[in-house]
Design a protein around this motif. Structure first.
Motif, short mmCIF file in Angstrom:
data_model
loop_
_atom_site.label_atom_id
_atom_site.label_comp_id
_atom_site.label_asym_id
_atom_site.label_seq_id
_atom_site.Cartn_x
_atom_site.Cartn_y
_atom_site.Cartn_z
N ASP A 175 9.40 -33.80 -4.75
CA ASP A 175 9.08 -33.52 -6.16
C ASP A 175 7.76 -32.76 -6.27
OD1 ASP A 175 11.35 -34.83 -7.17
OD2 ASP A 175 10.35 -36.77 -7.12
N ILE A 176 6.76 -33.22 -5.52
CA ILE A 176 5.46 -32.56 -5.54
C ILE A 176 5.57 -31.16 -4.92
CG2 ILE A 176 3.06 -32.66 -4.77
CD1 ILE A 176 3.73 -34.71 -6.89
N GLU A 177 6.32 -31.06 -3.83
CA GLU A 177 6.51 -29.76 -3.17
C GLU A 177 7.12 -28.76 -4.15
OE1 GLU A 177 9.09 -27.82 0.52
OE2 GLU A 177 8.38 -29.89 0.67
N TRP A 178 8.12 -29.20 -4.93
CA TRP A 178 8.78 -28.32 -5.89
C TRP A 178 7.79 -27.85 -6.97
CZ3 TRP A 178 12.67 -25.25 -6.48
CH2 TRP A 178 13.08 -24.84 -7.75
N GLN A 179 6.98 -28.76 -7.47
CA GLN A 179 6.00 -28.39 -8.50
C GLN A 179 4.98 -27.40 -7.95
OE1 GLN A 179 6.23 -29.28 -11.73
NE2 GLN A 179 8.11 -30.37 -11.20
N LEU A 180 4.57 -27.59 -6.71
CA LEU A 180 3.60 -26.67 -6.10
C LEU A 180 4.24 -25.31 -5.81
CD1 LEU A 180 1.66 -29.02 -3.64
CD2 LEU A 180 0.95 -28.21 -5.90
N HIS A 219 3.36 -21.41 -7.24
CA HIS A 219 3.09 -20.41 -6.19
C HIS A 219 1.97 -20.83 -5.25
CE1 HIS A 219 5.75 -17.77 -8.43
NE2 HIS A 219 5.01 -17.94 -9.51
N ALA A 220 1.76 -22.15 -5.15
CA ALA A 220 0.72 -22.65 -4.25
C ALA A 220 1.19 -22.69 -2.81
CB ALA A 220 0.28 -24.05 -4.68
N ILE A 221 2.49 -22.81 -2.61
CA ILE A 221 3.06 -22.88 -1.26
C ILE A 221 4.35 -22.05 -1.21
CG2 ILE A 221 2.11 -25.16 -0.70
CD1 ILE A 221 4.79 -26.37 -1.55
N LYS A 222 4.76 -21.70 0.00
CA LYS A 222 6.02 -20.99 0.21
C LYS A 222 7.04 -21.99 0.75
CE LYS A 222 3.90 -16.46 0.96
NZ LYS A 222 3.72 -15.32 1.90
N SER A 223 7.72 -22.64 -0.18
CA SER A 223 8.66 -23.71 0.16
C SER A 223 10.08 -23.16 0.24
CB SER A 223 8.58 -24.82 -0.88
OG SER A 223 9.66 -25.73 -0.74
N ASP A 224 10.93 -23.84 1.05
CA ASP A 224 12.33 -23.47 1.17
C ASP A 224 13.21 -24.15 0.12
OD1 ASP A 224 11.87 -21.84 3.37
OD2 ASP A 224 12.11 -23.48 4.80
N LEU A 225 12.63 -25.03 -0.69
CA LEU A 225 13.41 -25.71 -1.71
C LEU A 225 13.98 -24.69 -2.69
CD1 LEU A 225 11.15 -28.81 -2.55
CD2 LEU A 225 13.23 -28.75 -1.18
N GLN A 226 15.26 -24.85 -3.03
CA GLN A 226 15.95 -23.90 -3.90
C GLN A 226 16.06 -24.38 -5.34
OE1 GLN A 226 16.80 -20.77 -2.82
NE2 GLN A 226 15.70 -21.44 -0.99
#
Length: 239
Positions: free
Chosen positions: A191-196, A200-207
């Motif tokens: 959840d936190i990863e998605w919000q970040l 644009h704080a991180i380059k996540s693979d979450l879709q």
């Protein structure tokens, strides 16, 4: 003699009515092809070795390879090392204090900075610290810091904690105020990863929002369970 075995086959091949049979190679021609294949394989192996060589390996090759080629590969390898160093620059959730806030956050240029305003004794702040510790190790190109809320902003209300601020070049470009939007005590690291990612704080693979993914899976599971139940009821009725 033509390509066919007979004059008739030669005519058919000439007018495209028949494919020419494969050419029978002589022993010398076959040997030449094998030699050529071996040379190509050797060259490919050499190029792969050069592409993957470290700076030390390149130095050891100075007597074997062209200096201009080695110099170009050295420059390329140094650039790759610089990029890798930038991508692995941080890797931890660092606690900072009021005196260092300016240097660590607002004066930090060219990098995304995630700041967690927390307070001891608030369970959700502890939860966010746990999640950010994991994310800091995963996204090492982003700077993750935490600071006691009373040091970051004097008289900052506890009702707004936990608070996550995202900075870039001294400006706030994203924020998360409390965990109400992410499920409160049930907030996960995803959840936190998605919000970040949205900030644009991180380059996540979450879709997509993980909470939507979880809801969809629960809905599908519920439908399958209902279908199985209906099928069981129909089977009992038939009996």
């Amino acid at each position: 003699m033509g390509l066919g075995k007979t004059e008739w086959e030669d005519i058919q091949i000439k007018y495209g009515n028949m494919e020419a049979p494969p050419k029978q190679l002589t022993e010398d021609e076959l040997f030449d092809l094998i030699q050529e294949a071996a040379e190509m394989a050797k060259e490919a192996e050499k190029n792969e070795k050069l592409e993957n060589a470290s700076l030390k390996d390149l130095k050891d090759m100075e007597d074997e390879e062209d200096e201009n080629v080695l110099e170009q590969l050295r420059k390329k390898r140094i650039e790759q090392m610089k990029i890798e160093a930038e991508l692995n620059k941080y890797g931890e959730l660092k606690e900072i204090s009021e005196p260092s806030y300016k240097a660590e956050v607002t004066e930090c240029k060219g990098v995304m900075v995630v700041v967690h305003l927390f307070k001891n004794g608030i369970p959700q702040c502890q939860l966010v610290n746990q999640h950010l510790t994991i994310l800091a190790k995963k996204f090492k190109a982003t700077k993750f810091v935490k600071i006691r809320s009373e040091e970051a902003i004097h008289n900052y209300p506890d009702k707004n904690l936990p608070t996550i601020l995202v900075y870039f070049n001294g400006d706030i470009v994203g924020q998360i105020i409390t965990l109400r939007a992410t499920g409160g005590d049930t907030t996960t690291v995803d959840d936190i990863e998605w919000q970040l990612k949205k900030a644009h704080a991180i380059k996540s693979d979450l879709q997509e929002d993980p909470r939507i993914t979880v809801a969809r899976k629960k809905s599908q599971k519920s439908r399958y369970s209902k279908a199985d139940s209906d099928e069981s009821d129909n089977s009992d009725s038939d009996d």
